[in-house]
Design a protein around this motif. Structure first.
Motif, PDB file in Angstrom:
ATOM      1  N   GLU A 181      -2.259   7.643 -17.296  1.00  0.00           N
ATOM      2  CA  GLU A 181      -0.978   8.274 -17.591  1.00  0.00           C
ATOM      3  C   GLU A 181      -0.087   8.420 -16.362  1.00  0.00           C
ATOM      4  OE1 GLU A 181      -0.529   8.631 -20.861  1.00  0.00           O
ATOM      5  OE2 GLU A 181      -2.573   7.812 -20.869  1.00  0.00           O
ATOM      6  N   ASP A 182      -0.578   8.027 -15.202  1.00  0.00           N
ATOM      7  CA  ASP A 182       0.173   8.186 -13.960  1.00  0.00           C
ATOM      8  C   ASP A 182       0.808   6.870 -13.523  1.00  0.00           C
ATOM      9  OD1 ASP A 182      -0.538  10.953 -13.566  1.00  0.00           O
ATOM     10  OD2 ASP A 182      -2.569  10.243 -13.139  1.00  0.00           O
ATOM     11  N   PRO A 183       1.817   6.929 -12.656  1.00  0.00           N
ATOM     12  CA  PRO A 183       2.376   5.694 -12.107  1.00  0.00           C
ATOM     13  C   PRO A 183       1.276   4.861 -11.439  1.00  0.00           C
ATOM     14  CG  PRO A 183       3.792   7.554 -11.574  1.00  0.00           C
ATOM     15  CD  PRO A 183       2.542   8.137 -12.173  1.00  0.00           C
ATOM     16  N   TYR A 184       1.332   3.564 -11.636  1.00  0.00           N
ATOM     17  CA  TYR A 184       0.314   2.696 -11.053  1.00  0.00           C
ATOM     18  C   TYR A 184       0.474   2.671  -9.529  1.00  0.00           C
ATOM     19  CZ  TYR A 184      -0.206   0.819 -15.827  1.00  0.00           C
ATOM     20  OH  TYR A 184      -0.412   0.673 -17.177  1.00  0.00           O
ATOM     21  N   PRO A 185      -0.601   2.944  -8.790  1.00  0.00           N
ATOM     22  CA  PRO A 185      -0.510   2.901  -7.334  1.00  0.00           C
ATOM     23  C   PRO A 185      -0.617   1.464  -6.823  1.00  0.00           C
ATOM     24  CG  PRO A 185      -2.737   3.454  -7.959  1.00  0.00           C
ATOM     25  CD  PRO A 185      -1.949   3.361  -9.250  1.00  0.00           C
ATOM     26  N   VAL A 186      -0.193   1.260  -5.593  1.00  0.00           N
ATOM     27  CA  VAL A 186      -0.306  -0.042  -4.939  1.00  0.00           C
ATOM     28  C   VAL A 186      -1.344   0.061  -3.828  1.00  0.00           C
ATOM     29  CG1 VAL A 186       0.880  -1.786  -3.547  1.00  0.00           C
ATOM     30  CG2 VAL A 186       2.048  -0.737  -5.508  1.00  0.00           C
ATOM     31  N   TRP A 187      -2.339  -0.792  -3.891  1.00  0.00           N
ATOM     32  CA  TRP A 187      -3.354  -0.882  -2.837  1.00  0.00           C
ATOM     33  C   TRP A 187      -2.796  -1.764  -1.724  1.00  0.00           C
ATOM     34  CZ3 TRP A 187      -7.395   0.889  -0.435  1.00  0.00           C
ATOM     35  CH2 TRP A 187      -8.182   0.049   0.360  1.00  0.00           C
ATOM     36  N   ASP A 188      -2.681  -1.202  -0.497  1.00  0.00           N
ATOM     37  CA  ASP A 188      -2.151  -1.941   0.645  1.00  0.00           C
ATOM     38  C   ASP A 188      -3.213  -2.226   1.691  1.00  0.00           C
ATOM     39  OD1 ASP A 188       0.579  -2.416   0.069  1.00  0.00           O
ATOM     40  OD2 ASP A 188       1.018  -0.289   0.388  1.00  0.00           O
ATOM     41  N   GLY A 189      -4.480  -1.893   1.380  1.00  0.00           N
ATOM     42  CA  GLY A 189      -5.554  -2.115   2.330  1.00  0.00           C
ATOM     43  C   GLY A 189      -6.075  -3.539   2.291  1.00  0.00           C
ATOM     44  N   ASP A 190      -7.321  -3.706   2.680  1.00  0.00           N
ATOM     45  CA  ASP A 190      -7.950  -5.027   2.760  1.00  0.00           C
ATOM     46  C   ASP A 190      -7.831  -5.753   1.419  1.00  0.00           C
ATOM     47  OD1 ASP A 190      -9.403  -7.008   4.142  1.00  0.00           O
ATOM     48  OD2 ASP A 190     -11.259  -6.346   3.175  1.00  0.00           O
ATOM     49  N   GLY A 191      -7.227  -6.929   1.423  1.00  0.00           N
ATOM     50  CA  GLY A 191      -7.072  -7.701   0.197  1.00  0.00           C
ATOM     51  C   GLY A 191      -5.802  -7.420  -0.562  1.00  0.00           C
ATOM     52  N   GLY A 192      -4.995  -6.455  -0.097  1.00  0.00           N
ATOM     53  CA  GLY A 192      -3.759  -6.119  -0.785  1.00  0.00           C
ATOM     54  C   GLY A 192      -2.589  -6.948  -0.291  1.00  0.00           C
ATOM     55  N   PRO A 193      -1.378  -6.642  -0.790  1.00  0.00           N
ATOM     56  CA  PRO A 193      -1.084  -5.577  -1.745  1.00  0.00           C
ATOM     57  C   PRO A 193      -1.368  -6.009  -3.178  1.00  0.00           C
ATOM     58  CG  PRO A 193       0.945  -6.682  -1.137  1.00  0.00           C
ATOM     59  CD  PRO A 193      -0.145  -7.314  -0.319  1.00  0.00           C
ATOM     60  N   ALA A 194      -1.697  -5.041  -4.018  1.00  0.00           N
ATOM     61  CA  ALA A 194      -1.936  -5.295  -5.443  1.00  0.00           C
ATOM     62  C   ALA A 194      -1.686  -3.996  -6.202  1.00  0.00           C
ATOM     63  CB  ALA A 194      -3.359  -5.780  -5.688  1.00  0.00           C
TER      64      ALA A 194
END
Length: 288
Positions: free
Chosen positions: A104-117
């Motif tokens: 139900e929350d805004p989708y976060p963006v992973w910016d760490g290893d292998g990101g962004p996604a």
């Protein structure tokens, strides 16, 4: 040399079992920046779910949770007697108090290893469309399951209130989830996190094929392509493995029950590292 922050994933912790609870008690990140994706079935009872998410959210930089069928049960003896949609909403409120992200929350963006996604936790149920070939209708499929004694406990404990049925609740969730996914940033790949596999094929290895009807819906069979998935994370089957569908990596990350993981070795290690960039490169090299 310390590891860079990583995106980790696990499901089906079932911490009501003492040995699983002990495993979670020792589950820690390798880096203070690690995220943990939890693809459902933390526990059956509300207090056990909260215990596990309190602990994990205190250790990982971010915990992202998608519900499984067990969280949605209303088991006898649980002081929290909410059913169906109300139970789910109370779980979401509990997660928000803890800083745990939900569908139900805004989708976060992973910016760490292998990101962004874009990390997209999903809540999509099942609608009995994963039927065995000899069953032409949902009613026939359920009748075969009852006759064989292969019946999911959901039939007794997972109430769809206020929806008229679990399949109706599933249909409503599909509409809402497709809307949310369509609004994501199209420039970024996704990591789709769902309790159930989004495609039928992973259920082909089930010991009891009739159980597949409680494992998903055919209506999500193209989501990994439509919504640019680098990786799909799921659980529910208690068969941890990596498969590929249309070139997309699918990771089943279940811990499962002690009797299951003890057959795989004395120390369970279902926690998988998800690396979207590697998965995209591999997919591009295969398709190219």
């Amino acid at each position: 040399m310390s590891l860079p922050p990583r995106l980790r994933a696990v499901s089906d912790l079932h911490v009501g079992h003492p040995l699983n609870r002990a495993f979670v008690q020792e589950l820690r990140p390798d880096n203070d920046g690690d995220w943990l994706l939890v693809a459902g079935d933390v526990a059956d009872r509300f207090a056990d779910i909260e215990w596990a998410l309190v602990l994990l959210s205190s250790r990982f930089a971010r915990v992202v949770w998608a519900p499984g069928n067990h969280e949605l049960w209303t088991p006898p003896g649980d002081p929290v007697t909410l059913r169906g949609e109300e139970r789910y909403r109370e779980l979401v409120r509990m997660c928000r108090r803890l800083g745990v992200l939900t569908p139900e929350d805004p989708y976060p963006v992973w910016d760490g290893d292998g990101g962004p996604a874009t990390i997209a936790p999903l809540f999509v149920l099942y609608d009995y469309t994963f039927r065995v070939p000899q069953a032409r209708t949902q009613q026939e499929s359920l009748a075969l399951a009852y006759a064989a004694g292969v019946v999911c406990t959901d039939e007794m404990l997972l109430h769809p209130d206020p929806h008229p049925s679990r399949e109706a609740w599933c249909a409503a969730r599909i509409v809402e989830t497709e809307r949310r996914l369509a609004e994501r940033d199209p420039a970024l790949p996704t990591v789709l996190v769902n309790h159930y596999p989004l495609v039928r094929e992973p259920t082909d290895v089930l010991r009891y094929p009739l159980f597949a009807q409680w494992c998903g819906t055919v209506r999500t069979s193209d989501w990994h392509l439509r919504f640019d998935a680098a990786t799909v994370v799921y659980g529910h089957l208690h068969i941890p493995r990596t498969t590929f569908h249309d070139g997309v990596r699918f990771e089943e990350v279940s811990l499962g029950y002690p009797r299951e993981w003890q057959r795989r070795g004395p120390v369970p290690d279902p926690v998988r590292t998800i690396h979207p960039a590697d998965d995209l490169r591999r997919r591009s090299s295969v398709s190219g």
